[in-house]
Motif scaffolding. Sequence first.
Motif, short mmCIF file in Angstrom:
data_model
loop_
_atom_site.label_atom_id
_atom_site.label_comp_id
_atom_site.label_asym_id
_atom_site.label_seq_id
_atom_site.Cartn_x
_atom_site.Cartn_y
_atom_site.Cartn_z
N PRO A 43 21.69 26.96 27.27
CA PRO A 43 21.11 26.88 28.61
C PRO A 43 21.97 26.05 29.55
CG PRO A 43 19.50 26.36 26.90
CD PRO A 43 20.83 26.39 26.24
N PRO A 44 21.87 26.28 30.84
CA PRO A 44 22.65 25.48 31.80
C PRO A 44 22.39 23.99 31.71
CG PRO A 44 21.77 27.43 32.87
CD PRO A 44 21.16 27.38 31.50
N THR A 45 21.15 23.59 31.41
CA THR A 45 20.86 22.16 31.30
C THR A 45 21.64 21.53 30.15
OG1 THR A 45 18.90 22.78 30.00
CG2 THR A 45 18.57 22.30 32.35
N GLU A 46 21.79 22.26 29.06
CA GLU A 46 22.58 21.76 27.93
C GLU A 46 24.07 21.68 28.29
OE1 GLU A 46 23.29 22.88 23.21
OE2 GLU A 46 21.61 23.76 24.34
N ILE A 47 24.53 22.65 29.07
CA ILE A 47 25.93 22.64 29.51
C ILE A 47 26.19 21.45 30.43
CG2 ILE A 47 27.69 23.91 30.79
CD1 ILE A 47 26.32 26.49 29.87
N VAL A 48 25.25 21.19 31.34
CA VAL A 48 25.40 20.06 32.26
C VAL A 48 25.42 18.75 31.49
CG1 VAL A 48 24.25 18.77 34.09
CG2 VAL A 48 24.39 21.26 34.22
N SER A 49 24.55 18.63 30.48
CA SER A 49 24.53 17.42 29.66
C SER A 49 25.86 17.21 28.94
CB SER A 49 23.38 17.51 28.66
OG SER A 49 23.37 16.38 27.80
N TRP A 69 19.17 32.40 34.24
CA TRP A 69 20.04 32.06 33.10
C TRP A 69 19.35 31.05 32.19
CZ3 TRP A 69 25.54 29.49 33.80
CH2 TRP A 69 26.15 29.37 32.54
N GLU A 70 18.76 30.02 32.77
CA GLU A 70 18.07 28.99 31.98
C GLU A 70 16.92 29.59 31.19
OE1 GLU A 70 17.12 25.12 30.58
OE2 GLU A 70 18.85 25.70 31.81
N LEU A 71 16.12 30.40 31.84
CA LEU A 71 14.95 30.98 31.18
C LEU A 71 15.35 31.96 30.08
CD1 LEU A 71 11.87 31.31 31.08
CD2 LEU A 71 12.09 33.10 32.84
N SER A 72 16.30 32.83 30.38
CA SER A 72 16.68 33.86 29.41
C SER A 72 17.36 33.25 28.18
CB SER A 72 17.60 34.88 30.07
OG SER A 72 18.77 34.25 30.59
N THR A 73 18.21 32.24 28.38
CA THR A 73 18.88 31.63 27.23
C THR A 73 17.92 30.85 26.35
OG1 THR A 73 19.51 29.80 28.70
CG2 THR A 73 21.16 31.51 28.29
N ARG A 74 16.92 30.23 26.95
CA ARG A 74 15.94 29.50 26.14
C ARG A 74 15.06 30.47 25.36
NH1 ARG A 74 15.85 24.27 26.34
NH2 ARG A 74 16.83 23.14 28.07
#
Length: 273
Positions: free
Chosen positions: A45-51, A31-36
């Motif tokens: 990306p999941p990292t942006e959602i977590v932030s 998910w992280e790779l494909s969205t970026r």
Amino acid sequence: MTTLTLSRRVGRGLGILARNWLLFFALLGIWELSTRLAESPFFPPPTEIVSASVKLWFSGPASQLFLTDTVFDNVLPSLGRTLGGWLLAGVVGVALGVALGRSKTGMDYVGPLFAFFRSVPPPALIPVFIVLFGLGPGMQTGSIIFGAIWPVVLNTVDGVRSVDQVKVDTAKSFRTPRSYWVRSIVLPAAGPKIFAGLRLSLSISLLLMVISELVGSYNGIGRSLMDAQQAFDFPLMWSWLVLLGLLGFGFNAAFLAVEQRVLRWQPTRNGRI
């Protein structure tokens, strides 16, 4: 217990935990790779959602255990509506299911009525609940109860009717008091199916909580989710969606732990047949 046996059990437990979460983290990485790579504003990306989630819920003062006002104003009221509606549906559903299950003709009369009402989608009745209870928690709790009660009632009826006839005849021959008979024979025998209905109704309660809060609610997870959608704040929208998934996972895990403890007398609960 020897040190070798303990280490083997710990190693086996860690292996099971890694196996269970391996697929989850693999999908999270994809998910992280494909969205970026896609760079779509609709799928952050999941990292942006977590932030966004940390800022939304865990940026409060230390006096509030770092929880923000959003948690107290929106998350906790939604949890109260979900669990309150589910508990009421469970208590009424089990009591009604036991009464109908032990009756020879009860379901003959109310069965068609149940089939009619449980086929009506609860969201379609929200205007009716607004007229009956007004806008607010009453309408939301009523919607949750109406949708969550049917799995409990029907599973309880089925479980009560599946009680071994030998146990029924034995209780009658010894003139066992009805209250003791229901508490000590009927409910334990019907326990697995009752818990199956309660587990299903818990997930339904969570869904109906969100739907009921989309109409005429000034707070709650559903209202916050709709506000984020209307503001085109997609990281915030996904934060609320992830929270709903985490709540569903947490409710299910907690319920399974209680079920395992209550029904531990069953041989199959310990892996034996």
